[in-house]
Write an enzyme that holds these catalytic residues in place. Sequence first.
Site, PDB file in Angstrom:
ATOM      1  N   SER A 129       0.823  -1.222   0.000  1.00 29.08           N
ATOM      2  CA  SER A 129       0.000   0.000   0.000  1.00 29.08           C
ATOM      3  C   SER A 129       0.848   1.259   0.000  1.00 29.08           C
ATOM      4  O   SER A 129       0.309   2.365   0.033  1.00 29.08           O
ATOM      5  CB  SER A 129      -0.913   0.014   1.228  1.00 29.08           C
ATOM      6  OG  SER A 129      -0.181   0.264   2.407  1.00 29.08           O
TER       7      SER A 129
ATOM      8  N   THR B  80      -1.824   2.947   3.611  1.00 32.49           N
ATOM      9  CA  THR B  80      -0.974   4.120   3.584  1.00 32.49           C
ATOM     10  C   THR B  80      -0.147   4.038   4.841  1.00 32.49           C
ATOM     11  O   THR B  80      -0.460   3.247   5.721  1.00 32.49           O
ATOM     12  CB  THR B  80      -1.876   5.379   3.662  1.00 32.49           C
ATOM     13  OG1 THR B  80      -2.665   5.438   2.500  1.00 32.49           O
ATOM     14  CG2 THR B  80      -1.116   6.679   3.813  1.00 32.49           C
TER      15      THR B  80
ATOM     16  N   THR C 128       1.824   7.015   0.401  1.00 31.26           N
ATOM     17  CA  THR C 128       0.896   5.967  -0.032  1.00 31.26           C
ATOM     18  C   THR C 128       1.015   5.658  -1.509  1.00 31.26           C
ATOM     19  O   THR C 128       1.506   6.491  -2.289  1.00 31.26           O
ATOM     20  CB  THR C 128      -0.560   6.433   0.222  1.00 31.26           C
ATOM     21  OG1 THR C 128      -1.447   5.339   0.000  1.00 31.26           O
ATOM     22  CG2 THR C 128      -0.970   7.575  -0.693  1.00 31.26           C
TER      23      THR C 128
ATOM     24  N   ARG D  53      -5.915   9.663 -10.336  1.00 28.27           N
ATOM     25  CA  ARG D  53      -6.684   9.865  -9.097  1.00 28.27           C
ATOM     26  C   ARG D  53      -5.708  10.217  -7.963  1.00 28.27           C
ATOM     27  O   ARG D  53      -4.689   9.561  -7.760  1.00 28.27           O
ATOM     28  CB  ARG D  53      -7.449   8.590  -8.748  1.00 28.27           C
ATOM     29  CG  ARG D  53      -8.251   8.639  -7.429  1.00 28.27           C
ATOM     30  CD  ARG D  53      -7.467   8.093  -6.247  1.00 28.27           C
ATOM     31  NE  ARG D  53      -8.279   7.981  -5.030  1.00 28.27           N
ATOM     32  CZ  ARG D  53      -7.790   7.661  -3.842  1.00 28.27           C
ATOM     33  NH1 ARG D  53      -6.507   7.421  -3.681  1.00 28.27           N
ATOM     34  NH2 ARG D  53      -8.578   7.580  -2.794  1.00 28.27           N
ATOM     35  N   VAL D  54      -6.035  11.261  -7.246  1.00 32.74           N
ATOM     36  CA  VAL D  54      -5.243  11.650  -6.076  1.00 32.74           C
ATOM     37  C   VAL D  54      -6.150  11.553  -4.858  1.00 32.74           C
ATOM     38  O   VAL D  54      -7.282  12.036  -4.883  1.00 32.74           O
ATOM     39  CB  VAL D  54      -4.706  13.091  -6.236  1.00 32.74           C
ATOM     40  CG1 VAL D  54      -4.044  13.559  -4.956  1.00 32.74           C
ATOM     41  CG2 VAL D  54      -3.719  13.162  -7.398  1.00 32.74           C
TER      42      VAL D  54
ATOM     43  N   THR E 283      -5.323   7.312   7.279  1.00 29.50           N
ATOM     44  CA  THR E 283      -5.366   6.256   6.273  1.00 29.50           C
ATOM     45  C   THR E 283      -6.833   5.892   6.081  1.00 29.50           C
ATOM     46  O   THR E 283      -7.657   6.146   6.953  1.00 29.50           O
ATOM     47  CB  THR E 283      -4.591   4.990   6.715  1.00 29.50           C
ATOM     48  OG1 THR E 283      -5.199   4.471   7.898  1.00 29.50           O
ATOM     49  CG2 THR E 283      -3.138   5.294   7.007  1.00 29.50           C
ATOM     50  N   GLY E 284      -7.116   5.285   4.955  1.00 32.14           N
ATOM     51  CA  GLY E 284      -8.499   4.885   4.695  1.00 32.14           C
ATOM     52  C   GLY E 284      -9.063   5.621   3.500  1.00 32.14           C
ATOM     53  O   GLY E 284      -8.304   6.198   2.706  1.00 32.14           O
TER      54      GLY E 284
ATOM     55  N   GLY F   7      -9.797   7.968   1.117  1.00 36.03           N
ATOM     56  CA  GLY F   7      -9.312   9.328   0.957  1.00 36.03           C
ATOM     57  C   GLY F   7     -10.383  10.307   0.541  1.00 36.03           C
ATOM     58  O   GLY F   7     -10.352  11.484   0.935  1.00 36.03           O
TER      59      GLY F   7
HETATM   60  N1  ASP Z   1      -6.041   7.438   2.072  1.00 32.58           N
HETATM   61  C1  ASP Z   1      -5.362   6.850   0.956  1.00 32.58           C
HETATM   62  C2  ASP Z   1      -5.973   7.334  -0.303  1.00 32.58           C
HETATM   63  O1  ASP Z   1      -7.177   7.529  -0.335  1.00 32.58           O
HETATM   64  C3  ASP Z   1      -5.403   5.402   0.924  1.00 32.58           C
HETATM   65  C4  ASP Z   1      -5.380   4.726   2.223  1.00 32.58           C
HETATM   66  O2  ASP Z   1      -4.968   5.231   3.199  1.00 32.58           O
HETATM   67  O3  ASP Z   1      -5.810   3.609   2.297  1.00 32.58           O
HETATM   68  O4  ASP Z   1      -5.264   7.453  -1.283  1.00 32.58           O
END
Ligand code: ASP
Length: 367
Positions: free
Chosen positions: A91, A218, A236, A246-247, A269-270, A272
């Site tokens: 990740s 991330t 990440t 995609r950002v 994280t998670g 976004g």
């Molecule tokens: N937050 C990150 C994103 O959306 C991905 C992640 O943390 O899982 O790119």
Amino acid sequence: MSRKLSRRNFVVSSAATGMMISNSSAKAPTLWIQRGVKPVVVSSSNGNRFKNGGDATCVVTAFKMMTQGADVLDAVIAGVNIVELDPEDTSVGYGGLPNADGVVQLDSSCMHGPKKRAGAVACVEGVRTPSLVAKAVLEQTDHHLLVGKDVQQFARNLGFKIEDDLNTDRSRKAWLEWKRRTDSEHYLDPQKRSEIGMAKTMEMVNEGWIDPQHVFGTINCNGVNAKGEICGVTTTSGLAFKIPGRVGDSPILGAGLYVDGEVGAAGSTGRGEANLFNLCSFLIVENMRRGLHPKDAGMEALKRIKANTIEKRLLNNKGNPNFGINFYIVNAKGEYAGVSMYESKYAVCTENGPQTLDTEPLFKGKP
Ligand code: ASP
């Protein structure tokens, strides 16, 4: 504040504060030190999982460096570098799951509390450690965010090694399998494509192709040293198999990371998109500025995300968000918290060593 410390704690703490009053005649050492803030490093749970063949995780490395006098930003970045370079964390950095075209595109941001400086990069290709490129933006430009192909040239100019491909066998195989399952629909209808893409991704998670923690995934790492200096970094590979370009939230100041040198730091994280819409790291730091404890500041942000999540496709059958999102928070006093939409873990390192702890969830169970 004066505290009685064991010999073991003293070794770390005296290095951290440099202000020690020793009892030279003590056989079993009774040591008293004057100290300011209790140094701490908090991160996502992968910060206490991956070692990349070494003997220390991200949080341990960052904590040691920080308490031995390194700049806090240098310390937290050295910590996340371990995970960026680790092919086993799919990740982050090298070996991160690629985008829908099979290209690994990385995002990162970092903030230096005392210097009030920030740097970020999005959609970087070919550099294993985007956190160091974000740091170069912070240190060597007048800007806060560089994106796309030009980041690679920026990095090349600064002497970073540029590679053709950051896939590992594992990430490439996972992408090929995902492509095989989704290609026929690829660009017909973006909405349909993204629904099918996510359904196929989850199918692959259930079949063991992808670590469930790495669909999103991330590393965010924040540290505060004994002087109360706070810095943070987030890095990440973003959402697995994302639409190219995609950002997410990770490189966006206020979303994936926010540091105020006088108040505290928060990172995430998670999902976004949920964080981009609500700019939660900024919100959390502002909540702490109003006097909230890191945990309460974080819970308020999770409630904000819940309130703003109204699209049916993003809700479970209880009407709650059907995705995970976590925040890792520290304030200038060295108080910290990990909070999440659903039950999860986070990593912390203090003078007592590294730990993986349960986050404080807004909702019990899983999404
Ligand atoms: N937050 C990150 C994103 O959306 C991905 C992640 O943390 O899982 O790119």
